[in-house]
Design an enzyme around this catalytic site. Structure first.
Site, PDB file in Angstrom:
ATOM      1  N   CYS A 112       2.562   5.503   9.250  1.00 59.62           N
ATOM      2  CA  CYS A 112       1.554   5.692   8.210  1.00 59.62           C
ATOM      3  C   CYS A 112       0.591   6.813   8.620  1.00 59.62           C
ATOM      4  O   CYS A 112       0.121   6.846   9.765  1.00 59.62           O
ATOM      5  CB  CYS A 112       0.770   4.394   8.000  1.00 59.62           C
ATOM      6  N   HIS A 138      -0.476  -5.947  19.375  1.00 54.88           N
ATOM      7  CA  HIS A 138       0.000  -5.491  18.068  1.00 54.88           C
ATOM      8  C   HIS A 138       0.662  -4.118  18.221  1.00 54.88           C
ATOM      9  O   HIS A 138       0.178  -3.265  18.966  1.00 54.88           O
ATOM     10  CB  HIS A 138      -1.168  -5.401  17.092  1.00 54.88           C
ATOM     11  N   THR A 152      -5.841  -0.065  12.201  1.00 53.26           N
ATOM     12  CA  THR A 152      -6.253   0.193  10.816  1.00 53.26           C
ATOM     13  C   THR A 152      -6.295  -1.049   9.945  1.00 53.26           C
ATOM     14  O   THR A 152      -6.871  -1.016   8.856  1.00 53.26           O
ATOM     15  CB  THR A 152      -5.314   1.217  10.150  1.00 53.26           C
ATOM     16  N   HIS A 184       5.373  -5.794   8.404  1.00 54.00           N
ATOM     17  CA  HIS A 184       5.320  -7.224   8.701  1.00 54.00           C
ATOM     18  C   HIS A 184       5.607  -8.050   7.449  1.00 54.00           C
ATOM     19  O   HIS A 184       4.721  -8.707   6.903  1.00 54.00           O
ATOM     20  CB  HIS A 184       3.961  -7.589   9.295  1.00 54.00           C
ATOM     21  N   GLU A 227       0.766  -1.489  16.440  1.00 51.89           N
ATOM     22  CA  GLU A 227      -0.067  -0.321  16.166  1.00 51.89           C
ATOM     23  C   GLU A 227      -1.023  -0.032  17.314  1.00 51.89           C
ATOM     24  O   GLU A 227      -1.201   1.126  17.713  1.00 51.89           O
ATOM     25  CB  GLU A 227      -0.859  -0.518  14.873  1.00 51.89           C
ATOM     26  N   SER A 271       1.221 -10.503  10.266  1.00 53.07           N
ATOM     27  CA  SER A 271       0.542  -9.397   9.594  1.00 53.07           C
ATOM     28  C   SER A 271      -0.962  -9.502   9.801  1.00 53.07           C
ATOM     29  O   SER A 271      -1.606 -10.433   9.320  1.00 53.07           O
ATOM     30  CB  SER A 271       0.859  -9.421   8.092  1.00 53.07           C
ATOM     31  N   SER A 272      -1.516  -8.531  10.504  1.00 51.64           N
ATOM     32  CA  SER A 272      -2.946  -8.555  10.803  1.00 51.64           C
ATOM     33  C   SER A 272      -3.786  -8.453   9.538  1.00 51.64           C
ATOM     34  O   SER A 272      -4.753  -9.198   9.355  1.00 51.64           O
ATOM     35  CB  SER A 272      -3.290  -7.402  11.757  1.00 51.64           C
ATOM     36  N   ASN A 273      -3.422  -7.544   8.631  1.00 50.27           N
ATOM     37  CA  ASN A 273      -4.262  -7.370   7.439  1.00 50.27           C
ATOM     38  C   ASN A 273      -4.233  -8.609   6.555  1.00 50.27           C
ATOM     39  O   ASN A 273      -5.232  -8.959   5.931  1.00 50.27           O
ATOM     40  CB  ASN A 273      -3.856  -6.108   6.663  1.00 50.27           C
ATOM     41  N   CYS A 285       0.850  -1.177   0.000  1.00 46.88           N
ATOM     42  CA  CYS A 285       0.000   0.000   0.000  1.00 46.88           C
ATOM     43  C   CYS A 285       0.896   1.242   0.000  1.00 46.88           C
ATOM     44  O   CYS A 285       2.113   1.157   0.182  1.00 46.88           O
ATOM     45  CB  CYS A 285      -0.924   0.004   1.216  1.00 46.88           C
TER      46      CYS A 285
END
Length: 406
Positions: free
Chosen positions: A157, A185, A250, A96, A187, A317-319, A66
């Site tokens: 970010c 996490h 996020t 990540h 973030e 990686s959460s996403n 991204c």
């Protein structure tokens, strides 16, 4: 601590940088060589489809790096160019993805050591350069580095910074921040450090427990035990759940974040009535555009007839994990891998099922024609996706030859 005042002060420091060093052209070649892929670009231009032999590859229409990740990695590369001899640290993984972090190690970027879950900053000295990763860093870490006289390069970010602004607004107006995220996490740790009173909920189930308590259907002792480690110091559910603002990590699943927000709004409406709702609930909009785009693209992809789904990205990686959840929810056979090397030797793959440890799946690719869907998390370079596709095609070709011989 007045976190807003601290941020303003830090941003005006000569030792703070969040815009890079104007060396984008100097590092462009290195970034392209390490992370971009002509194959992936050609697949994009061909309607996100590649056909070779018995395999049809279908790429999600939004996947991979991204803008925030590209920015963070580029600034990290610029930092090494700008400080060629200085000692450079980073407070956590820049993103990540194991291959990206390995490249930073090759550039002699040092990672802050962690002992029993606690970062050890004792080796960081005045004059050292310290990179804050895309996830951000806690306000306490920033304060420590600033007081130590470090040069701080902030790649956080902007979407994460937007969430910080939201929880600071909650704090200013005496609202408790309910943060939809994973409590450990990076973030979420950073976001909670900018909040005043806060509570972290992992999913809709935990949010429902909180809402039940608000409506008088909970046990105080059980509540505090369930959310131990997920609240601000001195959190009192009888005092701190009357005024709530919702925020999120996020990279969480967009639909679940929205469901949680609606659940709290309905609960507080029921508890306090429509006239006083605005005094007890703050609406939110902290869902990252890139996260939303990748999840929407994944939902579109799994609507197609697929024999297999391959999700590529770091295991922490959460996403990426949430992309895997979408495939699993549709009943599509799927694997989550972090690198091409997870495929093989032979017709096998080492992958990570949801909520489980790594396991070996053999046989991996079935015989016959195959439609394979592929997506990758926001921290995964196109070069890694290319490597996975190459391995899949080699494996499929080997399987076809073996079947013909038999």
């Amino acid at each position: 601590m007045d976190t807003r005042a601290f941020k303003r002060s830090l941003h005006h420091s000569e030792r703070y940088n969040r815009r890079g060093f104007g060396r984008a052209e100097e590092v462009a070649g290195s970034l392209e060589q390490a992370y971009q892929s002509e194959l992936i670009q050609s697949i994009r231009e061909n309607g996100y489809e590649l056909r070779e032999g018995r395999v049809t590859i279908r790429l999600a229409e939004a996947f991979g790096f991204c803008w925030g990740v590209e920015r963070a990695v580029a600034i990290a590369y610029e930092t090494r160019r700008h400080y060629p001899t200085e000692r450079i640290w980073i407070t956590n993984e820049i993103i990540h993805n194991p291959s990206v972090n390995a490249h930073l190690v090759e550039m002699n970027v040092l990672f802050i050591p962690v002992e029993e879950g606690v970062k050890d900053f004792s080796g960081v000295e005045s004059g050292d350069v310290v990179i804050l990763p895309a996830f951000g860093a806690t306000v306490q870490e920033m304060q420590l580095l600033n007081e130590r006289g470090c040069h701080i390069v902030d790649t956080t970010c902007p979407w994460v910074s937007k969430v910080w602004n939201s929880v600071e607004r909650h704090k200013k107006n005496s609202f408790t921040s309910v943060i939809h995220g994973k409590v450990k996490h990076e973030e979420t740790l950073a976001t909670s450090s900018f909040a005043g009173t806060y509570l972290v909920v992992l999913d809709l189930e935990e949010a429902q427990l909180v809402c039940d308590y608000i409506l008088g259907n909970g046990n105080r002792e059980a509540f505090l035990k369930r959310f131990a480690g997920a609240t601000s110091p001195g959190f009192d559910p009888d005092r701190d759940l009357s005024r709530i603002g919702v925020a999120n990590q996020t990279t969480m699943l967009k639909s679940e974040t929205e469901d949680i927000g609606r659940l709290f709004e309905r609960t507080l409406l029921r508890r306090y009535g429509p006239t006083d709702l605005n005094d007890h609930f703050l609406a939110f909009n902290t869902i990252c555009d890139a996260t939303q785009e990748r999840q929407d693209a994944m939902f579109s992809l799994v609507d197609e007839p697929l024999d297999l789904m391959v999700v590529i990205g770091g295991y922490n990686s959460s996403n990426t994990t949430h992309l895997q959840e979408i495939a699993v929810s549709r009943g599509i056979p799927s694997v989550h891998i972090d690198a091409p090397e997870r495929i093989g030797p032979g017709n096998a793959v080492e992958h990570k099922p949801l909520g489980q440890d790594l396991e070996r799946l053999e046989p991996f690719l079935p015989e016959g024609d195959l439609r394979i869907g592929i997506t990758s998390g926001a921290s995964t370079p196109d070069r890694v996706v290319e490597g996975v596709i190459d391995r899949l095609l080699q494996l499929a070709e080997a399987g076809q030859i073996a079947a013909e011989i038999a």
